[in-house]
Motif scaffolding. Structure first.
Motif, mmCIF file in Angstrom:
data_model
loop_
_atom_site.group_PDB
_atom_site.id
_atom_site.type_symbol
_atom_site.label_atom_id
_atom_site.label_comp_id
_atom_site.label_asym_id
_atom_site.label_seq_id
_atom_site.Cartn_x
_atom_site.Cartn_y
_atom_site.Cartn_z
ATOM 1 N N VAL A 143 0.842 -1.202 0.000
ATOM 2 C CA VAL A 143 0.000 0.000 0.000
ATOM 3 C C VAL A 143 0.874 1.247 0.000
ATOM 4 O O VAL A 143 0.674 2.174 -0.806
ATOM 5 C CB VAL A 143 -0.948 -0.001 1.218
ATOM 6 N N GLN A 144 1.842 1.293 0.897
ATOM 7 C CA GLN A 144 2.718 2.463 0.980
ATOM 8 C C GLN A 144 3.460 2.699 -0.328
ATOM 9 O O GLN A 144 3.494 3.825 -0.840
ATOM 10 C CB GLN A 144 3.726 2.276 2.125
ATOM 11 N N LEU A 145 4.017 1.642 -0.884
ATOM 12 C CA LEU A 145 4.833 1.803 -2.087
ATOM 13 C C LEU A 145 3.984 2.160 -3.305
ATOM 14 O O LEU A 145 4.397 2.978 -4.138
ATOM 15 C CB LEU A 145 5.619 0.517 -2.355
ATOM 16 N N SER A 146 2.805 1.564 -3.440
ATOM 17 C CA SER A 146 1.975 1.863 -4.607
ATOM 18 C C SER A 146 1.444 3.295 -4.559
ATOM 19 O O SER A 146 1.375 3.971 -5.593
ATOM 20 C CB SER A 146 0.816 0.866 -4.700
ATOM 21 N N LEU A 147 1.075 3.783 -3.375
ATOM 22 C CA LEU A 147 0.619 5.170 -3.258
ATOM 23 C C LEU A 147 1.772 6.148 -3.493
ATOM 24 O O LEU A 147 1.594 7.182 -4.155
ATOM 25 C CB LEU A 147 -0.005 5.401 -1.880
ATOM 26 N N LEU A 148 2.943 5.819 -2.950
ATOM 27 C CA LEU A 148 4.116 6.643 -3.219
ATOM 28 C C LEU A 148 4.425 6.673 -4.712
ATOM 29 O O LEU A 148 4.695 7.738 -5.292
ATOM 30 C CB LEU A 148 5.321 6.099 -2.451
ATOM 31 N N MET A 366 -1.249 0.327 9.885
ATOM 32 C CA MET A 366 -0.733 1.122 8.769
ATOM 33 C C MET A 366 -0.280 2.482 9.298
ATOM 34 O O MET A 366 -1.024 3.160 10.013
ATOM 35 C CB MET A 366 -1.855 1.295 7.738
ATOM 36 N N ASP A 367 0.958 2.888 8.967
ATOM 37 C CA ASP A 367 1.480 4.162 9.476
ATOM 38 C C ASP A 367 2.050 4.992 8.331
ATOM 39 O O ASP A 367 2.013 4.598 7.163
ATOM 40 C CB ASP A 367 2.535 3.926 10.561
ATOM 41 N N LEU A 368 2.587 6.150 8.678
ATOM 42 C CA LEU A 368 3.150 7.079 7.698
ATOM 43 C C LEU A 368 4.665 6.958 7.584
ATOM 44 O O LEU A 368 5.297 7.800 6.936
ATOM 45 C CB LEU A 368 2.780 8.525 8.053
ATOM 46 N N ASN A 369 5.249 5.950 8.206
ATOM 47 C CA ASN A 369 6.684 5.736 8.090
ATOM 48 C C ASN A 369 6.965 4.980 6.789
ATOM 49 O O ASN A 369 6.883 3.760 6.720
ATOM 50 C CB ASN A 369 7.203 4.945 9.293
ATOM 51 N N PHE A 370 7.287 5.725 5.733
ATOM 52 C CA PHE A 370 7.535 5.132 4.426
ATOM 53 C C PHE A 370 8.996 4.747 4.235
ATOM 54 O O PHE A 370 9.404 4.438 3.115
ATOM 55 C CB PHE A 370 7.102 6.105 3.320
ATOM 56 N N LYS A 371 9.797 4.782 5.303
ATOM 57 C CA LYS A 371 11.236 4.494 5.307
ATOM 58 C C LYS A 371 12.000 5.673 4.691
ATOM 59 O O LYS A 371 11.465 6.475 3.934
ATOM 60 C CB LYS A 371 11.574 3.189 4.581
ATOM 61 N N LEU A 372 13.270 5.758 5.042
ATOM 62 C CA LEU A 372 14.072 6.926 4.681
ATOM 63 C C LEU A 372 14.282 7.065 3.183
ATOM 64 O O LEU A 372 14.184 8.174 2.628
ATOM 65 C CB LEU A 372 15.437 6.851 5.388
ATOM 66 N N PHE A 373 14.579 5.979 2.485
ATOM 67 C CA PHE A 373 14.843 6.048 1.049
ATOM 68 C C PHE A 373 13.624 6.577 0.295
ATOM 69 O O PHE A 373 13.738 7.469 -0.559
ATOM 70 C CB PHE A 373 15.234 4.659 0.528
ATOM 71 N N GLU A 374 12.454 6.046 0.599
ATOM 72 C CA GLU A 374 11.223 6.452 -0.083
ATOM 73 C C GLU A 374 10.839 7.886 0.264
ATOM 74 O O GLU A 374 10.420 8.660 -0.611
ATOM 75 C CB GLU A 374 10.085 5.493 0.277
ATOM 76 N N THR A 375 10.961 8.248 1.547
ATOM 77 C CA THR A 375 10.605 9.608 1.964
ATOM 78 C C THR A 375 11.542 10.638 1.340
ATOM 79 O O THR A 375 11.110 11.710 0.902
ATOM 80 C CB THR A 375 10.649 9.717 3.503
ATOM 81 N N ALA A 376 12.830 10.316 1.281
ATOM 82 C CA ALA A 376 13.792 11.226 0.657
ATOM 83 C C ALA A 376 13.495 11.390 -0.838
ATOM 84 O O ALA A 376 13.582 12.506 -1.386
ATOM 85 C CB ALA A 376 15.215 10.706 0.856
ATOM 86 N N THR A 377 13.123 10.289 -1.494
ATOM 87 C CA THR A 377 12.777 10.367 -2.917
ATOM 88 C C THR A 377 11.580 11.281 -3.140
ATOM 89 O O THR A 377 11.573 12.121 -4.059
ATOM 90 C CB THR A 377 12.463 8.966 -3.463
#
Length: 430
Positions: A143-148, A366-377
């Protein structure tokens, strides 16, 4: 004379006796004829609608791959995940594009501002449906990756293609409303802030309650983001809707005054019915797609992050992609920017927090922590797009830069191994 009078009287009696029956027969004949005519008209309208929506686009040749994916799943059971995923992906592509088409037709009856909002909403329906099915299956990372990926695809690929095609076909620097682009950029930065703090809290190990504070902050921030998006809708549709008038509206009216105005191809109720049909069919295929995604990742030896961030959003954003390019080539760049950037804003300020709330309801953390790599992107992408939008002008070179930036992002996720992928994959392939 008397006989003539008698005959005439007898004839009159016969006519008076049989005239009610004749009238009834005429009435019944006219009723049956009218019902046949109305049914013929209805069948003709249905045929015309199907011909317009289904048979007018060559991309719809991919529609049979959807039922084929279901058939392969039923026959092969739990084995051919790669084929089920691939066929489902092909089957959803034309449905997503036709969903956008039906939304555009409905926009003729709702006005440009509400139409743009409808376009962004139903354009994101595919991603939201996939997200709900993934949440029900416990696949929070998908879910996180597809929305990102949907946000990245809209801001870089869709907007880049719109700028590039508009600049090439119109042979000039195009203009759009700078004020609305600045508002959307601010909302996107707010969304980045909402995703950044839970990730920083997690990786700095500064939670008050370990494992709980991050989730609580995500849910609180999601509610705030939903309130902000609701306020944005009021701002867009009520209090400041004059800001969303196209900058070249008067020029386009003069240029198109010769009768080149577009008209809807299907009626309002036909648009609504087709929206319901397409959304229902996408929801059915999405279930098969979600269940096969991780098996396809293992079978193809492709990172799950690449499939979720790159492949799924390209299919889900087919409607926005087609609409944004089409409007840019017609020198209606305000609509293109509204579709691409507005869709990204909707996913970031509504889709992501909505998924957190739905996960809360379903008992999924489900949380808003999309991990550092994804959030930085995401952060870098929002900054790049904000700089591109700040002057209210576009050209083909800006579009080319955005497209090339998307290729860099795609390559980054192709070589990126998600740290949670190994832990989650083993439990969810079935």
């Amino acid at each position: 004379m008397g006989s003539l009078n008698g005959e005439s009287l007898h004839d009159l009696d016969k006519e008076s006796l049989f005239s009610p029956e004749k009238e009834a027969q005429n009435e019944s004949g006219s009723c049956s004829g009218g019902s046949r005519a109305s049914s013929n008209v209805m069948l003709r309208d249905v045929y015309k609608s199907i011909k317009t929506v289904v048979f007018s686009n060559k991309l719809n040749l991919l529609i049979p791959f959807g039922p084929l994916a279901i058939l392969v799943k039923k026959l092969s059971g739990h084995h051919n995940h790669a084929w089920v995923f691939f066929l489902s992906l092909l089957g959803i592509t034309p449905l997503a594009e036709r969903l956008g088409y039906a939304t555009e037709q409905l926009a003729f009856y709702t006005g440009p501002t509400a139409g743009g909002l409808l376009n962004a909403t139903f354009g994101n329906a595919t991603e939201l449906i996939i997200s709900i099915y993934a949440l029900k299956s416990g696949m929070r990372r998908v879910v996180q990756l597809s929305l990102l990926g949907s946000i990245l695809s809209n801001m870089l690929l869709v907007l880049g293609c719109a700028f590039f095609c508009g600049g090439v076909f119109c042979h000039k620097e195009q203009r759009f409303t700078k004020e609305t682009a600045v508002v959307n950029s601010g909302l996107l930065l707010m969304a980045v802030m909402g995703l950044l703090f839970p990730a920083v809290l997690h990786y700095t190990h500064t939670e008050v309650h370990v494992g709980k504070s991050e989730l609580a902050l995500s849910r609180f921030s999601s509610c705030i983001m939903l309130v902000a998006y609701a306020a944005y809708l009021f701002f867009q549709l009520k209090s400041h809707k004059n800001l969303y008038d196209p900058v070249n509206e008067d020029e386009s009216e003069i240029e198109e005054g010769s009768g080149d105005d577009e008209t809807p191809e299907i009626s309002k109720w036909e648009s609504i019915i087709w929206l319901f049909i397409m959304t229902s069919w996408i929801s059915i295929l999405s279930e098969y797609l979600v269940h096969a995604i991780e098996g396809a990742s293992i079978a193809w030896n492709v990172p799950l992050a690449f499939i979720s961030v790159i492949l799924l959003p390209i299919v889900g954003n087919a409607a926005e992609h087609a609409s944004a390019i089409m409007f840019a080539m017609k020198d209606k760049l305000d609509i293109s920017v509204g579709v691409a950037v507005g869709s990204s804003t909707q996913i970031s300020m509504f889709g992501i927090p909505f998924s957190v709330v739905v996960g809360w309801i379903l008992g999924q953390p489900m949380d808003l922590n999309f991990k550092l790599f994804e959030t930085a992107t995401l952060f870098i992408t929002v900054l790049v797009v904000a700089f591109m939008l700040q002057d209210g002008n576009s050209n083909y070179f800006k579009g080319l830069m955005l497209i090339l930036s998307y290729l860099i992002v795609a390559a980054s996720f192709f070589v990126h191994v998600d740290p949670t992928e190994i832990a989650e994959c083993g439990n969810l392939i079935y």
